[in-house]
Design a protein around this motif. Sequence first.
Motif, PDB file in Angstrom:
ATOM      1  N   LEU A  34       0.453 -17.853 -24.418  1.00  0.00           N
ATOM      2  CA  LEU A  34       0.860 -16.712 -25.232  1.00  0.00           C
ATOM      3  C   LEU A  34       0.317 -15.416 -24.640  1.00  0.00           C
ATOM      4  O   LEU A  34      -0.686 -15.429 -23.910  1.00  0.00           O
ATOM      5  N   PRO A  35       0.947 -14.277 -24.930  1.00  0.00           N
ATOM      6  CA  PRO A  35       0.425 -12.992 -24.452  1.00  0.00           C
ATOM      7  C   PRO A  35      -1.028 -12.783 -24.884  1.00  0.00           C
ATOM      8  O   PRO A  35      -1.415 -13.112 -26.008  1.00  0.00           O
ATOM      9  N   ALA A  36      -1.821 -12.238 -23.977  1.00  0.00           N
ATOM     10  CA  ALA A  36      -3.237 -12.008 -24.253  1.00  0.00           C
ATOM     11  C   ALA A  36      -3.404 -10.967 -25.351  1.00  0.00           C
ATOM     12  O   ALA A  36      -2.542 -10.115 -25.573  1.00  0.00           O
ATOM     13  N   TRP A  37      -4.538 -11.030 -26.029  1.00  0.00           N
ATOM     14  CA  TRP A  37      -4.838 -10.064 -27.083  1.00  0.00           C
ATOM     15  C   TRP A  37      -6.341  -9.884 -27.169  1.00  0.00           C
ATOM     16  O   TRP A  37      -7.110 -10.657 -26.588  1.00  0.00           O
ATOM     17  N   SER A  38      -6.754  -8.851 -27.878  1.00  0.00           N
ATOM     18  CA  SER A  38      -8.176  -8.582 -28.043  1.00  0.00           C
ATOM     19  C   SER A  38      -8.510  -8.510 -29.526  1.00  0.00           C
ATOM     20  O   SER A  38      -7.635  -8.277 -30.378  1.00  0.00           O
ATOM     21  N   ALA A  39      -9.770  -8.712 -29.857  1.00  0.00           N
ATOM     22  CA  ALA A  39     -10.209  -8.721 -31.250  1.00  0.00           C
ATOM     23  C   ALA A  39      -9.827  -7.418 -31.948  1.00  0.00           C
ATOM     24  O   ALA A  39     -10.044  -6.330 -31.415  1.00  0.00           O
ATOM     25  N   GLY A  40      -9.259  -7.542 -33.138  1.00  0.00           N
ATOM     26  CA  GLY A  40      -8.781  -6.388 -33.900  1.00  0.00           C
ATOM     27  C   GLY A  40      -7.280  -6.218 -33.829  1.00  0.00           C
ATOM     28  O   GLY A  40      -6.707  -5.405 -34.547  1.00  0.00           O
ATOM     29  N   ALA A  41      -6.618  -7.000 -32.962  1.00  0.00           N
ATOM     30  CA  ALA A  41      -5.172  -6.875 -32.777  1.00  0.00           C
ATOM     31  C   ALA A  41      -4.403  -7.510 -33.935  1.00  0.00           C
ATOM     32  O   ALA A  41      -4.939  -8.295 -34.721  1.00  0.00           O
ATOM     33  N   HIS A  42      -3.114  -7.168 -33.999  1.00  0.00           N
ATOM     34  CA  HIS A  42      -2.242  -7.714 -35.035  1.00  0.00           C
ATOM     35  C   HIS A  42      -0.908  -8.127 -34.419  1.00  0.00           C
ATOM     36  O   HIS A  42      -0.572  -7.723 -33.301  1.00  0.00           O
ATOM     37  N   LEU A  43      -0.164  -8.906 -35.158  1.00  0.00           N
ATOM     38  CA  LEU A  43       1.217  -9.231 -34.816  1.00  0.00           C
ATOM     39  C   LEU A  43       2.131  -8.576 -35.831  1.00  0.00           C
ATOM     40  O   LEU A  43       1.844  -8.572 -37.036  1.00  0.00           O
ATOM     41  N   ASN A  44       3.233  -8.027 -35.350  1.00  0.00           N
ATOM     42  CA  ASN A  44       4.250  -7.462 -36.231  1.00  0.00           C
ATOM     43  C   ASN A  44       5.411  -8.460 -36.291  1.00  0.00           C
ATOM     44  O   ASN A  44       6.143  -8.632 -35.316  1.00  0.00           O
ATOM     45  N   PHE A  45       5.530  -9.149 -37.414  1.00  0.00           N
ATOM     46  CA  PHE A  45       6.557 -10.173 -37.575  1.00  0.00           C
ATOM     47  C   PHE A  45       7.867  -9.559 -38.044  1.00  0.00           C
ATOM     48  O   PHE A  45       7.879  -8.643 -38.865  1.00  0.00           O
ATOM     49  N   ARG A  46       8.967 -10.106 -37.536  1.00  0.00           N
ATOM     50  CA  ARG A  46      10.307  -9.719 -37.974  1.00  0.00           C
ATOM     51  C   ARG A  46      10.845 -10.867 -38.808  1.00  0.00           C
ATOM     52  O   ARG A  46      11.269 -11.899 -38.287  1.00  0.00           O
ATOM     53  N   LEU A  47      10.767 -10.691 -40.131  1.00  0.00           N
ATOM     54  CA  LEU A  47      11.077 -11.765 -41.063  1.00  0.00           C
ATOM     55  C   LEU A  47      12.583 -11.959 -41.199  1.00  0.00           C
ATOM     56  O   LEU A  47      13.365 -11.058 -40.881  1.00  0.00           O
ATOM     57  N   PRO A  48      13.022 -13.127 -41.669  1.00  0.00           N
ATOM     58  CA  PRO A  48      14.456 -13.405 -41.783  1.00  0.00           C
ATOM     59  C   PRO A  48      15.231 -12.381 -42.605  1.00  0.00           C
ATOM     60  O   PRO A  48      16.402 -12.118 -42.330  1.00  0.00           O
ATOM     61  N   GLY A  59      -7.833 -15.615 -34.961  1.00  0.00           N
ATOM     62  CA  GLY A  59      -8.372 -16.730 -34.196  1.00  0.00           C
ATOM     63  C   GLY A  59      -9.340 -16.232 -33.136  1.00  0.00           C
ATOM     64  O   GLY A  59      -9.910 -15.143 -33.244  1.00  0.00           O
ATOM     65  N   ASP A  60      -9.497 -17.021 -32.082  1.00  0.00           N
ATOM     66  CA  ASP A  60     -10.366 -16.665 -30.968  1.00  0.00           C
ATOM     67  C   ASP A  60      -9.515 -16.045 -29.867  1.00  0.00           C
ATOM     68  O   ASP A  60      -8.618 -16.704 -29.340  1.00  0.00           O
ATOM     69  N   PRO A  61      -9.773 -14.788 -29.492  1.00  0.00           N
ATOM     70  CA  PRO A  61      -8.971 -14.149 -28.442  1.00  0.00           C
ATOM     71  C   PRO A  61      -8.995 -14.892 -27.111  1.00  0.00           C
ATOM     72  O   PRO A  61      -8.093 -14.705 -26.285  1.00  0.00           O
ATOM     73  N   ALA A  62      -9.987 -15.721 -26.888  1.00  0.00           N
ATOM     74  CA  ALA A  62     -10.084 -16.454 -25.626  1.00  0.00           C
ATOM     75  C   ALA A  62      -9.100 -17.617 -25.561  1.00  0.00           C
ATOM     76  O   ALA A  62      -8.834 -18.144 -24.476  1.00  0.00           O
ATOM     77  N   ASN A  63      -8.552 -18.009 -26.699  1.00  0.00           N
ATOM     78  CA  ASN A  63      -7.617 -19.136 -26.745  1.00  0.00           C
ATOM     79  C   ASN A  63      -6.208 -18.629 -26.476  1.00  0.00           C
ATOM     80  O   ASN A  63      -5.609 -17.966 -27.323  1.00  0.00           O
ATOM     81  N   LYS A  64      -5.674 -18.937 -25.314  1.00  0.00           N
ATOM     82  CA  LYS A  64      -4.356 -18.432 -24.919  1.00  0.00           C
ATOM     83  C   LYS A  64      -3.217 -19.348 -25.367  1.00  0.00           C
ATOM     84  O   LYS A  64      -2.055 -19.046 -25.132  1.00  0.00           O
ATOM     85  N   ALA A  65      -3.558 -20.471 -26.012  1.00  0.00           N
ATOM     86  CA  ALA A  65      -2.529 -21.443 -26.385  1.00  0.00           C
ATOM     87  C   ALA A  65      -2.036 -21.274 -27.814  1.00  0.00           C
ATOM     88  O   ALA A  65      -1.006 -21.847 -28.184  1.00  0.00           O
ATOM     89  N   GLU A  66      -2.751 -20.491 -28.632  1.00  0.00           N
ATOM     90  CA  GLU A  66      -2.359 -20.380 -30.033  1.00  0.00           C
ATOM     91  C   GLU A  66      -2.809 -19.055 -30.633  1.00  0.00           C
ATOM     92  O   GLU A  66      -3.747 -18.414 -30.147  1.00  0.00           O
ATOM     93  N   TYR A  67      -2.116 -18.647 -31.682  1.00  0.00           N
ATOM     94  CA  TYR A  67      -2.516 -17.526 -32.519  1.00  0.00           C
ATOM     95  C   TYR A  67      -2.778 -18.074 -33.926  1.00  0.00           C
ATOM     96  O   TYR A  67      -2.150 -19.049 -34.350  1.00  0.00           O
ATOM     97  N   TRP A  68      -3.666 -17.421 -34.647  1.00  0.00           N
ATOM     98  CA  TRP A  68      -3.845 -17.679 -36.074  1.00  0.00           C
ATOM     99  C   TRP A  68      -3.656 -16.364 -36.831  1.00  0.00           C
ATOM    100  O   TRP A  68      -4.175 -15.326 -36.412  1.00  0.00           O
ATOM    101  N   VAL A  69      -2.909 -16.400 -37.915  1.00  0.00           N
ATOM    102  CA  VAL A  69      -2.847 -15.272 -38.850  1.00  0.00           C
ATOM    103  C   VAL A  69      -3.084 -15.821 -40.252  1.00  0.00           C
ATOM    104  O   VAL A  69      -2.784 -16.990 -40.524  1.00  0.00           O
ATOM    105  N   ALA A  70      -3.627 -15.003 -41.129  1.00  0.00           N
ATOM    106  CA  ALA A  70      -3.836 -15.393 -42.520  1.00  0.00           C
ATOM    107  C   ALA A  70      -3.135 -14.379 -43.411  1.00  0.00           C
ATOM    108  O   ALA A  70      -3.259 -13.165 -43.198  1.00  0.00           O
ATOM    109  N   VAL A  71      -2.413 -14.864 -44.390  1.00  0.00           N
ATOM    110  CA  VAL A  71      -1.596 -14.007 -45.253  1.00  0.00           C
ATOM    111  C   VAL A  71      -1.994 -14.241 -46.712  1.00  0.00           C
ATOM    112  O   VAL A  71      -2.031 -15.384 -47.173  1.00  0.00           O
ATOM    113  N   GLN A  72      -2.282 -13.157 -47.405  1.00  0.00           N
ATOM    114  CA  GLN A  72      -2.603 -13.226 -48.831  1.00  0.00           C
ATOM    115  C   GLN A  72      -1.347 -13.007 -49.656  1.00  0.00           C
ATOM    116  O   GLN A  72      -0.652 -12.015 -49.491  1.00  0.00           O
ATOM    117  N   ARG A  73      -1.062 -13.929 -50.527  1.00  0.00           N
ATOM    118  CA  ARG A  73       0.130 -13.857 -51.373  1.00  0.00           C
ATOM    119  C   ARG A  73      -0.040 -12.755 -52.408  1.00  0.00           C
ATOM    120  O   ARG A  73      -1.007 -12.746 -53.169  1.00  0.00           O
TER     121      ARG A  73
END
Length: 318
Positions: A34-48, A59-73
């Motif tokens: 996945l594209p590299a990122w640094s701590a404090g970054a965000h993803l802008n999702f384009r929802l259906p 998640g951990d910026p050093a992990n290039k295989a996955e992203y984690w995001v957390a969403v509050q309902r």
Amino acid sequence: MLSRPEILLQVAEIAVLTPRVSAYRLVSPHGERLPAWSAGAHLNFRLPSGRARCYSLCGDPANKAEYWVAVQREENGEGGSLEVAETFSRSVVVRADPPRNGFPLAENGQHHVLMSGGIGITPVIAMIHHLKRSKASYFVHVCARSLKEVAFRDIIQAEVAAGRAALHLDGNDPARRPDMAALVGTAAAGVHAYACGPAGFLKAFNRATESWPREQVHVESFTPEARQAEGDKPFSVTIASTGKTIQVSVGTTLLAALKADGHDIATSCRQGICGSCMVPYLDGEPDHRDQTLTDDERRDFLTVCCSRARSASLTLDL
């Protein structure tokens, strides 16, 4: 002209963190890095639905295989978090812009004070991963109503046990809220303070750091901040595809003027940190007020949520 990139991400795992917060592990559908990122970054999702929504990478910026995001309902929000809860099921492929960072760690920081309120813990988790791996000096203050509402409890409790964090639980009682100035401390050379959380939390943080050098204070907000209108001037915008000219008055954003004329512009943060509302321009001199576009992007794009014009007019490639 620069193109607007997009990445595809597949939901690989869903974890329930609190009664209202779920975390999503995202991977490449094709097993790519996945594209590299640094701590404090965000993803802008384009929802259906066509909505655009920003969520911090936690998640951990050093992990290039996955992203984690957390969403509050948010039951009474604008619908973005509800749509995520309904559509981000396991194996579903979602669309997003590559990571952007409007809330980075100071590279020259000698000590970092991290303040989070509620779901504002999300970018702080990525900062903890980076700072701990770098053996940097830091301390985390986590403010919440109760322990069951603290997302990433295991990580935070481990940091508390290690003497690198403190939990402040107020039971939603204003009288029990911590003294923000006491938590942040006094400004010193090399010390940087960061805060992410709801409006009231950030207001208290801003008061506590009002005497600090501005370059040592870093804030990420959930809602647009009031912007200074002093010195703003009206300007006109010409739509290249139609030749129509729209007037943008003082006190009216370019985004509002375009929407009033029927242009459907995707937005998310509305404060110039996510890049979701960037549009191409062909003529004129923009007054760039965002915190996200690169110098190369600014030669072709502007963010309509906060940018204005230095010239009397702009021509947009719409």
